[in-house]
Scaffold this motif. Structure first.
Motif, mmCIF file in Angstrom:
data_model
loop_
_atom_site.group_PDB
_atom_site.id
_atom_site.type_symbol
_atom_site.label_atom_id
_atom_site.label_comp_id
_atom_site.label_asym_id
_atom_site.label_seq_id
_atom_site.Cartn_x
_atom_site.Cartn_y
_atom_site.Cartn_z
ATOM 1 N N TYR A 4 -2.691 0.607 -18.338
ATOM 2 C CA TYR A 4 -2.485 0.892 -16.846
ATOM 3 C C TYR A 4 -1.136 0.651 -16.462
ATOM 4 N N ARG A 5 -0.679 1.511 -15.998
ATOM 5 C CA ARG A 5 0.951 1.735 -15.850
ATOM 6 C C ARG A 5 1.441 1.077 -14.466
ATOM 7 N N TYR A 6 0.467 1.289 -13.514
ATOM 8 C CA TYR A 6 1.231 0.993 -12.310
ATOM 9 C C TYR A 6 0.769 -0.551 -11.731
ATOM 10 N N ASP A 7 1.539 -1.456 -11.389
ATOM 11 C CA ASP A 7 1.222 -2.709 -10.940
ATOM 12 C C ASP A 7 1.317 -2.432 -9.241
ATOM 13 N N THR A 8 0.198 -2.436 -8.728
ATOM 14 C CA THR A 8 0.003 -2.120 -7.167
ATOM 15 C C THR A 8 -0.350 -3.297 -6.366
ATOM 16 N N GLN A 9 0.641 -3.475 -5.412
ATOM 17 C CA GLN A 9 0.402 -4.582 -4.455
ATOM 18 C C GLN A 9 0.419 -4.132 -3.154
ATOM 19 N N LEU A 10 -0.241 -4.765 -2.235
ATOM 20 C CA LEU A 10 -0.171 -4.523 -0.825
ATOM 21 C C LEU A 10 -0.997 -5.565 0.108
ATOM 22 N N LEU A 11 -0.784 -5.551 1.398
ATOM 23 C CA LEU A 11 -1.490 -6.389 2.184
ATOM 24 C C LEU A 11 -2.441 -5.329 3.112
ATOM 25 N N ILE A 12 -3.474 -5.750 3.643
ATOM 26 C CA ILE A 12 -4.452 -5.137 4.398
ATOM 27 C C ILE A 12 -4.700 -5.830 5.798
ATOM 28 N N ASP A 13 -4.353 -5.541 6.700
ATOM 29 C CA ASP A 13 -4.422 -6.079 7.936
ATOM 30 C C ASP A 13 -5.699 -5.629 8.803
ATOM 31 N N GLY A 14 -6.784 -6.315 8.990
ATOM 32 C CA GLY A 14 -7.933 -5.555 9.783
ATOM 33 C C GLY A 14 -8.901 -6.499 10.288
ATOM 34 N N ILE A 15 -10.088 -6.000 10.407
ATOM 35 C CA ILE A 15 -11.178 -6.647 11.276
ATOM 36 C C ILE A 15 -12.398 -6.841 10.449
ATOM 37 N N GLU A 41 -10.892 -12.655 6.706
ATOM 38 C CA GLU A 41 -11.299 -11.575 7.525
ATOM 39 C C GLU A 41 -10.495 -10.681 8.433
ATOM 40 N N THR A 42 -9.255 -11.133 8.272
ATOM 41 C CA THR A 42 -8.332 -10.519 8.917
ATOM 42 C C THR A 42 -7.094 -10.089 8.274
ATOM 43 N N LEU A 43 -6.862 -10.684 7.230
ATOM 44 C CA LEU A 43 -5.591 -10.251 6.210
ATOM 45 C C LEU A 43 -6.078 -10.470 4.637
ATOM 46 N N ILE A 44 -5.733 -9.456 3.813
ATOM 47 C CA ILE A 44 -6.172 -9.434 2.289
ATOM 48 C C ILE A 44 -4.789 -9.085 1.849
ATOM 49 N N LYS A 45 -4.799 -9.899 0.681
ATOM 50 C CA LYS A 45 -3.721 -9.500 -0.472
ATOM 51 C C LYS A 45 -4.352 -8.958 -1.453
ATOM 52 N N LEU A 46 -3.771 -7.924 -2.174
ATOM 53 C CA LEU A 46 -4.283 -7.113 -3.236
ATOM 54 C C LEU A 46 -3.532 -7.013 -4.288
ATOM 55 N N HIS A 47 -3.746 -7.109 -5.407
ATOM 56 C CA HIS A 47 -3.151 -6.898 -6.517
ATOM 57 C C HIS A 47 -3.882 -6.265 -7.798
ATOM 58 N N TYR A 48 -3.169 -5.062 -8.257
ATOM 59 C CA TYR A 48 -4.225 -4.531 -9.066
ATOM 60 C C TYR A 48 -3.270 -3.427 -10.077
ATOM 61 N N HIS A 49 -3.515 -3.471 -11.605
ATOM 62 C CA HIS A 49 -2.918 -2.501 -12.344
ATOM 63 C C HIS A 49 -3.747 -1.260 -12.659
ATOM 64 N N ILE A 69 3.613 -2.502 0.813
ATOM 65 C CA ILE A 69 3.169 -1.697 -0.492
ATOM 66 C C ILE A 69 4.218 -1.826 -1.654
ATOM 67 N N VAL A 70 3.823 -2.257 -2.640
ATOM 68 C CA VAL A 70 4.917 -2.209 -3.738
ATOM 69 C C VAL A 70 3.999 -1.618 -4.908
ATOM 70 N N ILE A 71 4.672 -0.585 -5.562
ATOM 71 C CA ILE A 71 3.980 0.210 -6.647
ATOM 72 C C ILE A 71 5.304 0.040 -7.679
ATOM 73 N N GLU A 72 4.961 -0.633 -8.815
ATOM 74 C CA GLU A 72 6.064 -0.742 -9.873
ATOM 75 C C GLU A 72 5.420 -0.222 -11.001
ATOM 76 N N ASP A 73 6.361 0.469 -11.672
ATOM 77 C CA ASP A 73 5.972 1.322 -13.152
ATOM 78 C C ASP A 73 6.095 0.423 -14.142
#
Length: 83
Positions: A4-15, A41-49, A69-73
């Motif tokens: 899996y090539r891409y390290d994908t990280q982001l925050l989700i702001d929601g309800i 329930e209002t903020l999620i940190k996600l990390h995925y390859h 949002i961070v996507i690193e090769d």
């Protein structure tokens, strides 16, 4: 070569975000590894390859506002290049 090539990280702001449900949806719907979903329930940190970070971004954008949002090769990084 990395599976899996891409390290994908982001925050989700929601309800009413549910980290367990988001984890299940990502794990079942998008091929990858090293999945982390943490927050409340209002903020999620996600990390995925993954090899298809745009699909993960699209899913997450449907849950709330995505940012930092961070996507690193990681393939480029393994060759000593900027990822």
């Amino acid at each position: 070569m990395l599976e899996y090539r891409y390290d994908t990280q982001l925050l989700i702001d929601g309800i009413n975000l549910n980290e367990d449900e988001i984890y299940r949806q990502i794990a079942a719907g998008f091929e990858g590894d090293c999945l982390l979903v943490v927050g409340d329930e209002t903020l999620i940190k996600l990390h995925y390859h993954t090899n298809q970070p745009w699909k993960v971004l699209e899913y997450c954008a449907g849950l709330g506002e995505i940012y930092d949002i961070v996507i690193e090769d990681m393939d480029r990084q393994s060759r000593g290049l900027k990822g």
